[in-house]
Design an enzyme around this catalytic site. Structure first.
Site, mmCIF file in Angstrom:
data_model
loop_
_atom_site.group_PDB
_atom_site.id
_atom_site.type_symbol
_atom_site.label_atom_id
_atom_site.label_comp_id
_atom_site.label_asym_id
_atom_site.label_seq_id
_atom_site.Cartn_x
_atom_site.Cartn_y
_atom_site.Cartn_z
ATOM 1 C CE1 TYR A 91 34.679 68.673 33.124
ATOM 2 C CE2 TYR A 91 35.439 69.765 35.115
ATOM 3 C CZ TYR A 91 35.637 68.846 34.108
ATOM 4 O OH TYR A 91 36.787 68.094 34.080
ATOM 5 C CG ASN A 112 38.524 63.684 24.169
ATOM 6 O OD1 ASN A 112 38.593 63.191 23.050
ATOM 7 N ND2 ASN A 112 39.202 64.771 24.518
ATOM 8 C CB CYS A 120 38.768 66.922 27.546
ATOM 9 S SG CYS A 120 40.061 65.682 27.559
ATOM 10 C CG HIS A 121 44.114 70.033 28.109
ATOM 11 N ND1 HIS A 121 44.029 69.447 26.858
ATOM 12 C CD2 HIS A 121 44.701 71.235 27.932
ATOM 13 C CE1 HIS A 121 44.553 70.272 25.968
ATOM 14 N NE2 HIS A 121 44.965 71.367 26.585
ATOM 15 C CD GLU A 151 46.541 74.235 25.692
ATOM 16 O OE1 GLU A 151 45.567 74.777 26.233
ATOM 17 O OE2 GLU A 151 46.427 73.215 24.970
#
Length: 156
Positions: A91, A112, A120-121, A151
């Site tokens: 952040y 979001n 946003c993850h 991912e």
């Protein structure tokens, strides 16, 4: 809530909302929620691209989006879309890039309307996972962990 599709994913059923021309929202519904076949062209595209992402975590979404947020939220959401799959930012890092405060970035992430597609993850706390979908515990964090783990894998 009226969904144009409900798509089964390994971590939730995704409730897909469109306005007929663009994706407007994506909700995480409990596993076991009845699936709903796409009801329009856009929801069909969303389901197809979600399937591609689940098969290949490096897949890049290319969907028409209709986002309704503040100017600041839109800046944050645009910056989120530039974090590559398999990468993360804190952040604080994102806040520095946008010349704002980490808490403000976190609030925009929590607002979001299209998580997964606007990733946003991929934003983490300086000292850990951070929150997801305005939560700091429970199912939302399990979903965030699943997405991040997915991912990190290379496509088959």
């Amino acid at each position: 809530m009226t969904y144009q599709a409900r798509f089964p994913a390994p971590f939730a059923v995704l409730g897909i909302m469109t306005d007929g021309t663009a994706l407007t929202g994506l909700d995480f519904l409990p596993p076991g929620t009845p699936v709903l076949a796409p009801q329009d062209v856009i929801s069909r595209q969303v389901c197809s691209q979600l399937q591609a992402y689940l098969a290949d975590p490096l897949f890049c979404f290319d969907l028409p989006l209709a986002l309704h947020g503040t100017v600041f939220q839109s800046r944050v959401w645009q910056a989120l879309r530039q974090i590559p799959s398999g990468s993360t930012q804190s952040y604080g890092e994102l806040a520095n890039r946008l010349h704002t405060a980490p808490r403000a970035v976190g609030q925009a992430c929590g607002a979001n309307p299209i998580p997964v597609i606007i990733p946003c993850h991929r934003v983490l706390a300086r000292d850990g996972l951070g929150g997801f979908m305005n939560s700091t515990s429970g199912d939302p964090l399990a979903i965030k962990r699943w997405l991040l783990q997915h991912e990190r894998r290379q496509p088959a």
